[in-house]
Design an enzyme around this catalytic site. Structure first.
Site, PDB file in Angstrom:
ATOM      1  N   ASP A 190       0.839  -1.192   0.000  1.00  0.00           N
ATOM      2  CA  ASP A 190       0.000   0.000   0.000  1.00  0.00           C
ATOM      3  C   ASP A 190       0.878   1.247   0.000  1.00  0.00           C
ATOM      4  OD1 ASP A 190      -2.304   1.828   0.821  1.00  0.00           O
ATOM      5  OD2 ASP A 190      -3.290  -0.120   0.846  1.00  0.00           O
ATOM      6  N   HIS A 241      -3.613   5.936   3.520  1.00  0.00           N
ATOM      7  CA  HIS A 241      -4.358   4.746   3.111  1.00  0.00           C
ATOM      8  C   HIS A 241      -3.751   3.462   3.681  1.00  0.00           C
ATOM      9  CE1 HIS A 241      -5.875   1.844   0.018  1.00  0.00           C
ATOM     10  NE2 HIS A 241      -6.904   2.671  -0.064  1.00  0.00           N
ATOM     11  N   SER A 419     -11.322  -0.850  -0.564  1.00  0.00           N
ATOM     12  CA  SER A 419     -10.028  -0.845   0.139  1.00  0.00           C
ATOM     13  C   SER A 419     -10.184  -1.247   1.593  1.00  0.00           C
ATOM     14  CB  SER A 419      -9.414   0.566   0.133  1.00  0.00           C
ATOM     15  OG  SER A 419      -8.678   0.790  -1.024  1.00  0.00           O
TER      16      SER A 419
END
Ligand SMILES: [Ca+2]
Ligand SMILES: [Ca+2]
Ligand SMILES: [Ca+2]
Length: 656
Positions: A190, A241, A419
């Protein structure tokens, strides 16, 4: 992606985008949230201790499975008669090759099967054995886990747990009675990691795979620091994220802070594959996920703690899976490491998004709090399972950072998207992998599907049922550890394995064996080979007491005798040069000497234990340097070595 002009980010399939959606700055708390919601909307990070999942509260759990039955035979039953009873049990029950492995202090015989027995199978074995007139009674020999410090299977005490409808929706924390992810590393491919009190203690060494300086924002290409330098793009602040995804899977749990993870005892490892604008090259992503799974990548240090499941919460428009990505998925598939991917947030067929359309990947769509597929989730037969991804009215809370266009401080916040759905599933797979580390990708996929509930025609993951459906595999001995084990007497000398092969956290693996209450650990790494540490001896106990592998590394040899009646063993961290000798004598006990330290070198020059003698204490750090004391066993003389940092010199003083 639906709120964002993602097309502008994409460059002919070379660069890819994150699949989260920023929720409103002040999100409505999910139903059931505590009344002090105003404070929780903008959580403040506490400076408290970050700890692993297992808190001090609660009691241990008993595994449903065991491979042992305790049998009380009547007085004067011969060994031949006992063997006949076991032979009958083998014929009539699921017991495989039962043997009496020991006799308890009360005289009961402990019978061990070559396979694990479910509760029902244990019942049958007990009934069968008890039906023989030679037997007084029999009972399953239950395995107790973490009797001293277990994760309570009730509500975790994490501050924002009440906001976390996602884990609750898939059967967490009830599933923690079955497994907590112990021994499992979850790869997070990520945007990288951030300094966060609800993540730091859970995170092992990762790697930064961004090979170009535009995306990396750290001024260089690939490097060993996977820190998230910010995934902002002009006009959009950073989402952090990677931290958000990591926290969903395995944030520090039951630490009275922040959020709880799906797999509270699993560890996290970041492969940084997306950077500026949430973009990155597919070739870097492919390298990142393969490295996470333990596959060698040229020019990148070997992964010391390979992941048993890798999460990739990304999706990009693509009519077919890029070959470089498909090869990565295939190679991971071959070594039983599932790649869990987001279905994508474009409300279209997941067949039109990569890596969702890479056959072999475990593809996750997103559900809402109201048990429907979200409006944004990609759909279609490529979607294997669905899990909470949230929407504007019920977003997903996890670990983030306050920084917008630079790194700020650790915080908690919400995002929505496929996600967020994917790491819920990666966490459940970590629970399954605790029970069977070798579980294959297709077995995982079919178990997740067959045990799931139906939501909008898809199978929503049920953590309890999926974990329970995985038979707890009996630990096996293999590779270099098996070679060592066999050449050192095997089960007769060392007993049977009580753990699977587990990552040490500093490179290599360790497996624990127990015989008659005596514990032996066999450690192995490429650098050090296979060697044992016996915790019954002074050296092994001291090694464990002072910090074990995290401090000293792995043994480079078995315990060796000294000429003066003592013993020693050397340890080194794989990839590092500083070695430690732990040396024992009856008078001084076991103490470490840093072989690379000034004091250790001088002690060696003076003749090791034959010169100044055995250390009486570990090296003590002082304001100006360090000192350590040694006693010669023959003369009884106590010597102190004092090292001064400013001069680098070591002075030897006789204390008496
Ligand atoms: Ca870099
Ligand atoms: Ca970096
Ligand atoms: Ca927490």
């Amino acid at each position: 992606m639906r709120h964002l002009n993602t097309q502008a980010w994409l460059t002919a399939g070379l660069a890819v985008a994150l699949v989260a959606t920023a929720a409103p700055a002040v999100a409505a708390p999910p139903e059931g949230a505590a009344s002090d919601q105003t404070a929780q909307v903008q959580p403040v990070t506490e400076g408290g201790t970050a700890s692993l999942g297992r808190g001090s509260a609660g009691e241990g759990r008993v595994l449903a499975e065991t491979d042992r039955i305790v049998v009380t035979f009547k007085d004067d039953v011969s060994q031949e008669r006992k063997a006949a009873v076991l032979a009958t049990a083998e014929r009539r029950t699921e017991m495989e090759d039962p043997d009496i492995v020991r006799t308890t202090g009360n005289g009961e015989d402990v019978v061990e099967s070559d396979d694990m027995l479910s509760t029902a199978e244990q019942q049958k074995v007990v009934e069968t054995i008890e039906s023989d007139p030679a037997v007084e009674d029999a009972e399953p020999d239950q395995i107790v886990v973490n009797a001293l410090a277990a994760t309570p299977a009730s509500t975790p005490n994490d501050r924002y747990w009440s906001y976390q409808w996602g884990p609750r929706d898939i059967g967490i924390p009830s599933a923690w009675k079955e497994a907590t992810g112990q021994g499992v590393v979850i790869g997070i491919a990520d945007t990288g990691q951030s300094d966060h009190p609800d993540l730091n203690a859970k995170t092992v060494q990762g790697y930064d795979f961004l090979s170009d300086t535009y995306h990396s924002r750290d001024g260089n290409g690939r490097d060993s620091n996977p820190r998230d330098e910010g995934d902002w793009s002009p006009g959009r602040p950073s989402w952090w994220h990677g931290s958000h995804v990591a926290g969903i899977a395995a944030a520090s749990t039951n630490n009275r802070q922040g959020v709880a993870g799906v797999a509270p005892d699993a560890r996290l490892q970041h492969a940084r594959v997306l950077g500026a604008d949430g973009r990155g090259y597919v070739s870097d992503i492919a390298d990142g996920v393969m490295w996470s799974a333990g596959i060698a990548i040229p020019g990148v240090p070997r992964n010391m703690t390979p992941a048993k499941v890798v999460n990739l919460s990304e999706a990009w428009d693509a009519g077919s899976c890029p070959a470089v990505m498909q090869k990565a998925v295939d190679r991971m598939h071959a070594i039983n490491v599932p790649l869990v991917v987001a279905a994508g947030n474009a409300a279209k067929s997941a067949n039109l998004a990569s890596p969702a359309n890479c056959p072999g990947a475990v593809v996750v769509g997103a559900t809402t709090y109201r048990q429907q597929l979200t409006g944004y989730s990609n759909w279609g037969p490529m979607v294997d399972v669905v899990a909470p991804g949230g929407d504007v009215s019920s977003p997903i809370w996890s670990t983030v950072n306050t920084g917008t266009y630079s790194i700020g401080r650790a915080s908690y916040g919400d995002l929505t998207g496929t996600s967020m759905a994917a790491p819920h599933v990666a966490g459940v797979i970590a629970l399954m992998k605790e029970r069977n580390p070798d579980l294959g990708v297709e077995a995982i996929r079919s178990t997740l599907r067959s045990t799931g509930s139906t939501v909008s025609g898809y199978r929503k993951v049920n953590a309890v049922a999926a974990t329970r459906a995985v038979a707890r595999a009996k630990p096996t001995v293999r590779g270099a550890i098996a070679t060592y084990y066999a050449s050192h007497g095997g089960a007769a000398a060392l007993g049977t394995p009580t753990t699977h092969e587990l990552a040490t956290g500093v490179g290599g693996v360790v497996q624990t064996f127990v015989k008659n209450g005596r514990t032996t650990q066999i450690w192995w790494s490429h650098e050090t080979g296979a060697h044992r540490v016996d915790t019954r001896t002074g050296i092994g106990a001291r090694f464990a007491q002072l910090g074990g592998a995290a401090r000293f590394g792995l043994p480079t040899k078995d315990e060796q005798p000294t000429a003066t009646g003592g013993a020693y063993q050397n340890f080194v961290r794989p990839g590092a040069s500083s070695t430690t000798k732990i040396i024992w004598s009856a008078r001084t006990g076991a103490q470490p000497v840093g072989e690379s330290s000034g004091i250790g070198k001088q002690w060696a020059r003076d003749g090791f234990e034959n010169g100044a003698g055995y250390p009486t204490i570990p090296e003590v750090l002082t304001a100006t340097g360090a000192y350590q004391r040694f006693r010669n066993p023959a003369t009884g003389v106590l010597t102190q070595y004092t090292w001064t940092r400013a001069t680098g010199k070591v002075v030897r003083t006789t204390l008496g």
